[in-house]
Design a protein around this motif. Structure first.
Motif, PDB file in Angstrom:
ATOM      1  N   ASN A  60     -94.652 -64.270  -4.480  1.00 39.69           N
ATOM      2  CA  ASN A  60     -94.191 -64.825  -5.762  1.00 39.69           C
ATOM      3  C   ASN A  60     -92.742 -65.287  -5.663  1.00 39.69           C
ATOM      4  OD1 ASN A  60     -92.916 -62.385  -5.544  1.00 39.69           O
ATOM      5  ND2 ASN A  60     -93.622 -61.550  -7.499  1.00 39.69           N
ATOM      6  N   SER A  61     -92.357 -65.728  -4.465  1.00 38.96           N
ATOM      7  CA  SER A  61     -90.984 -66.161  -4.245  1.00 38.96           C
ATOM      8  C   SER A  61     -90.727 -67.497  -4.927  1.00 38.96           C
ATOM      9  CB  SER A  61     -90.709 -66.300  -2.743  1.00 38.96           C
ATOM     10  OG  SER A  61     -89.472 -66.957  -2.529  1.00 38.96           O
ATOM     11  N   PRO A  62     -89.631 -67.610  -5.676  1.00 32.12           N
ATOM     12  CA  PRO A  62     -89.283 -68.890  -6.298  1.00 32.12           C
ATOM     13  C   PRO A  62     -88.659 -69.872  -5.307  1.00 32.12           C
ATOM     14  CG  PRO A  62     -87.603 -67.265  -6.793  1.00 32.12           C
ATOM     15  CD  PRO A  62     -88.678 -66.534  -6.047  1.00 32.12           C
ATOM     16  N   ASP A  63     -88.389 -69.430  -4.080  1.00 31.90           N
ATOM     17  CA  ASP A  63     -87.708 -70.269  -3.097  1.00 31.90           C
ATOM     18  C   ASP A  63     -88.653 -71.131  -2.272  1.00 31.90           C
ATOM     19  OD1 ASP A  63     -85.149 -69.366  -3.735  1.00 31.90           O
ATOM     20  OD2 ASP A  63     -85.338 -67.633  -2.412  1.00 31.90           O
ATOM     21  N   VAL A  64     -89.943 -70.875  -2.347  1.00 34.44           N
ATOM     22  CA  VAL A  64     -90.900 -71.631  -1.551  1.00 34.44           C
ATOM     23  C   VAL A  64     -91.911 -72.296  -2.477  1.00 34.44           C
ATOM     24  CG1 VAL A  64     -90.642 -70.192   0.491  1.00 34.44           C
ATOM     25  CG2 VAL A  64     -92.363 -69.586  -1.199  1.00 34.44           C
ATOM     26  N   GLY A  65     -92.516 -73.361  -2.003  1.00 32.93           N
ATOM     27  CA  GLY A  65     -93.409 -74.135  -2.853  1.00 32.93           C
ATOM     28  C   GLY A  65     -94.862 -73.761  -2.734  1.00 32.93           C
ATOM     29  N   PHE A  66     -95.158 -72.532  -2.367  1.00 34.92           N
ATOM     30  CA  PHE A  66     -96.544 -72.095  -2.244  1.00 34.92           C
ATOM     31  C   PHE A  66     -96.637 -70.610  -2.574  1.00 34.92           C
ATOM     32  CE2 PHE A  66     -94.393 -71.756   1.833  1.00 34.92           C
ATOM     33  CZ  PHE A  66     -94.649 -70.449   2.213  1.00 34.92           C
ATOM     34  N   SER A  67     -97.821 -70.173  -2.972  1.00 38.15           N
ATOM     35  CA  SER A  67     -98.030 -68.760  -3.299  1.00 38.15           C
ATOM     36  C   SER A  67     -98.997 -68.091  -2.335  1.00 38.15           C
ATOM     37  CB  SER A  67     -98.559 -68.625  -4.732  1.00 38.15           C
ATOM     38  OG  SER A  67     -99.778 -69.337  -4.891  1.00 38.15           O
ATOM     39  N   GLN A  68     -99.647 -68.885  -1.477  1.00 41.88           N
ATOM     40  CA  GLN A  68    -100.601 -68.340  -0.510  1.00 41.88           C
ATOM     41  C   GLN A  68    -100.307 -68.927   0.873  1.00 41.88           C
ATOM     42  OE1 GLN A  68    -104.693 -67.389  -2.730  1.00 41.88           O
ATOM     43  NE2 GLN A  68    -104.527 -69.533  -2.191  1.00 41.88           N
ATOM     44  N   SER A  69    -100.425 -68.083   1.895  1.00 45.28           N
ATOM     45  CA  SER A  69    -100.236 -68.571   3.255  1.00 45.28           C
ATOM     46  C   SER A  69    -101.205 -67.879   4.193  1.00 45.28           C
ATOM     47  CB  SER A  69     -98.789 -68.353   3.726  1.00 45.28           C
ATOM     48  OG  SER A  69     -98.459 -66.973   3.707  1.00 45.28           O
ATOM     49  N   VAL A  70    -101.477 -68.538   5.313  1.00 46.02           N
ATOM     50  CA  VAL A  70    -102.372 -68.009   6.346  1.00 46.02           C
ATOM     51  C   VAL A  70    -101.693 -68.206   7.693  1.00 46.02           C
ATOM     52  CG1 VAL A  70    -104.550 -68.367   7.565  1.00 46.02           C
ATOM     53  CG2 VAL A  70    -104.510 -68.390   5.075  1.00 46.02           C
ATOM     54  N   ASN A  71    -101.653 -67.131   8.485  1.00 46.94           N
ATOM     55  CA  ASN A  71    -101.059 -67.189   9.815  1.00 46.94           C
ATOM     56  C   ASN A  71    -102.051 -66.653  10.842  1.00 46.94           C
ATOM     57  OD1 ASN A  71     -98.041 -67.909   9.345  1.00 46.94           O
ATOM     58  ND2 ASN A  71     -98.453 -66.304   7.839  1.00 46.94           N
ATOM     59  N   PRO A  72    -102.584 -67.516  11.716  1.00 49.45           N
ATOM     60  CA  PRO A  72    -103.572 -67.051  12.694  1.00 49.45           C
ATOM     61  C   PRO A  72    -102.976 -66.283  13.861  1.00 49.45           C
ATOM     62  CG  PRO A  72    -103.176 -69.394  12.963  1.00 49.45           C
ATOM     63  CD  PRO A  72    -102.425 -68.974  11.736  1.00 49.45           C
ATOM     64  N   TYR A  73    -101.645 -66.340  14.026  1.00 47.45           N
ATOM     65  CA  TYR A  73    -100.998 -65.672  15.161  1.00 47.45           C
ATOM     66  C   TYR A  73     -99.825 -64.826  14.699  1.00 47.45           C
ATOM     67  CZ  TYR A  73    -103.573 -69.315  17.661  1.00 47.45           C
ATOM     68  OH  TYR A  73    -104.567 -70.137  18.127  1.00 47.45           O
ATOM     69  N   ARG A  74     -99.533 -63.794  15.494  1.00 46.25           N
ATOM     70  CA  ARG A  74     -98.300 -63.013  15.319  1.00 46.25           C
ATOM     71  C   ARG A  74     -97.482 -63.171  16.583  1.00 46.25           C
ATOM     72  NH1 ARG A  74     -98.955 -57.209  12.538  1.00 46.25           N
ATOM     73  NH2 ARG A  74    -100.769 -56.811  13.852  1.00 46.25           N
ATOM     74  N   ALA A 129    -100.534 -72.484   2.460  1.00 52.86           N
ATOM     75  CA  ALA A 129     -99.598 -72.954   3.481  1.00 52.86           C
ATOM     76  C   ALA A 129    -100.035 -72.350   4.809  1.00 52.86           C
ATOM     77  CB  ALA A 129     -98.174 -72.531   3.135  1.00 52.86           C
ATOM     78  N   LEU A 130    -100.333 -73.191   5.761  1.00 53.64           N
ATOM     79  CA  LEU A 130    -100.893 -72.746   7.037  1.00 53.64           C
ATOM     80  C   LEU A 130     -99.804 -72.700   8.109  1.00 53.64           C
ATOM     81  CD1 LEU A 130    -103.389 -72.002   8.698  1.00 53.64           C
ATOM     82  CD2 LEU A 130    -103.867 -74.437   8.955  1.00 53.64           C
ATOM     83  N   GLY A 131     -99.651 -71.532   8.739  1.00 49.84           N
ATOM     84  CA  GLY A 131     -98.694 -71.396   9.828  1.00 49.84           C
ATOM     85  C   GLY A 131     -97.257 -71.354   9.376  1.00 49.84           C
ATOM     86  N   TYR A 137     -99.631 -74.160  15.515  1.00 49.89           N
ATOM     87  CA  TYR A 137     -99.921 -75.022  16.658  1.00 49.89           C
ATOM     88  C   TYR A 137     -99.061 -74.673  17.871  1.00 49.89           C
ATOM     89  CZ  TYR A 137    -103.031 -78.016  13.983  1.00 49.89           C
ATOM     90  OH  TYR A 137    -104.104 -78.493  13.251  1.00 49.89           O
ATOM     91  N   GLN A 138     -98.687 -73.400  18.001  1.00 45.82           N
ATOM     92  CA  GLN A 138     -97.967 -73.001  19.200  1.00 45.82           C
ATOM     93  C   GLN A 138     -98.881 -73.176  20.423  1.00 45.82           C
ATOM     94  OE1 GLN A 138     -97.546 -68.559  19.765  1.00 45.82           O
ATOM     95  NE2 GLN A 138     -97.977 -68.557  17.559  1.00 45.82           N
ATOM     96  N   PRO A 139     -98.333 -73.179  21.638  1.00 47.58           N
ATOM     97  CA  PRO A 139     -99.106 -73.548  22.832  1.00 47.58           C
ATOM     98  C   PRO A 139    -100.446 -72.848  23.013  1.00 47.58           C
ATOM     99  CG  PRO A 139     -96.784 -73.464  23.376  1.00 47.58           C
ATOM    100  CD  PRO A 139     -96.895 -73.003  21.952  1.00 47.58           C
TER     101      PRO A 139
END
Length: 363
Positions: A60-74, A129-131, A137-139
């Protein structure tokens, strides 16, 4: 001062903040020669499969333009010396330094989990927001294709999403991105830190070269995919003078939106970046950190909403005014300076994963 390691963004195994013991390398004089017997082992990238329990992260950050994100890698092999996500490796009892860029985790069930979450009856679509935390898209994506699998699910569900990347590999998935773009379901931002390939090789050693990102941006735009540029991070006295040049180059490559983010140095990122400065720019290291401290209320970092992305003070105001003038000069839409609006009305709830279907066990 550290010794630069070719292809890596840091030379430090800085321990994470949760470590109870710390080991330190000491030169006892026996390894003073340059023979292979005493040479440090070559750092190779290790990828570990991870079975994730959830895949959509909400904020719920007001600093970013999205409320959901997905990250396939750590972790991220790009090895950006300034990456704000480095401290997350401390939760794994790994170093936010070299471990973050050499010991990676792949969420092999990411697409299955995304399908499961989107198929729930109560799910309400909002752009994803993806990644964001680490580059989708890292190597290692070239081989594992976890990001492509996620996009296939999003296309099936007609679910809107944006992505930001430093890698030209995104071109590979044009066959998926084009039909998504035709339905106002996707936008792609390229993070461009500098136009200088030599500086880029030091700051983000395994990311695509700046010209390759701009070329990919143009190819996506020519194919009908909306693209934008994120000048990030802006680092005082390192790349800040390039703000306008990067925006102009991105405009020429077809970008219709632009944004910027000031350098962020949370937790372990601060000492890692100080070491990077001492290694690559010792002549200006003190000046850079002095300016950063002025921007952050006398500290290396200020995490408060409203200031963490832009900073505060005279330099921050000057940078903000430069960006606004450049945005107007190069014809970027002032209302489209971050993430373009995407269409949530086309969403079609996908079928759940097979094992979640009551009849699944019968086949």
């Amino acid at each position: 001062m550290g010794i630069a390691i070719k292809g890596r963004g840091t030379s430090s195994h800085l321990p994470g903040r949760f470590e109870s013991t710390v080991s330190e390398t000491v030169d006892d004089g026996w390894t003073s020669d340059d023979s292979e017997e005493f040479a440090a082992p070559r750092l190779r990238t290790e990828v570990r499969a991870e079975t994730a329990r959830s895949i959509i992260t909400r904020n719920n950050s007001p600093d970013v333009g999205f409320s959901q994100s997905v990250n396939p890698y750590r972790g991220c092999e790009h090895g950006c010396s300034y990456c704000f996500a480095r401290p997350s490796h401390a939760y794994l009892n790994l170093s936010p330094g070299l471990d973050f860029e050499t010991k990676l985790f792949a969420k092999t069930n990411a697409a299955q989990l995304l399908r499961k979450e989107l198929s729930r009856p109560g799910y309400v679509p909002q752009p994803i927001a993806l990644g964001i935390n680490t580059d989708a898209y890292q190597p290692i994506e070239r081989k594992l294709k976890l990001t492509r699998q996620l996009i296939e699910v999003l296309l099936e569900a007609r679910h809107p999403f944006s992505l930001i990347t430093k890698n030209a590999m995104v071109e590979r998935d044009l066959d998926l991105l084009v039909p998504l773009a035709q339905q106002d379901l996707v936008s792609v931002h390229f993070s461009v830190t500098t136009l200088d390939p030599h500086l880029s090789a030091k700051l983000e050693p395994r990311a695509a070269a700046p010209h390759a990102r701009l070329r990919a941006m143009k190819r996506l735009r020519d194919a009908g995919v909306p693209v934008g540029v994120m000048v990030a991070p802006v680092i005082p006295w390192i790349n800040d003078s390039e703000l306008e040049a990067v925006m102009e180059a991105a405009r020429d490559a077809g970008a219709n939106s632009a944004g910027y983010v000031l350098l962020r140095l949370p937790l372990e990122v601060a000492p890692l970046f100080r070491d990077w400065l001492d290694t690559h720019h010792p002549d200006r290291a003190a000046h850079v950190m002095s300016t950063i401290n002025q921007l952050r209320g006398g500290k290396d970092y200020d995490s408060r909403f409203g200031t963490r992305m832009r900073g505060q003070g005279v330099y921050a105001d000057l940078l903000s005014n430069r960006f606004k003038l450049a945005r107007r000069r190069f014809g970027f839409d002032a209302q489209n300076s971050h993430w373009p609006k995407l269409d949530c009305s086309r969403f079609v709830r996908p079928a759940p994963p097979r094992e979640d279907t009551p009849q699944g066990s019968l086949f």
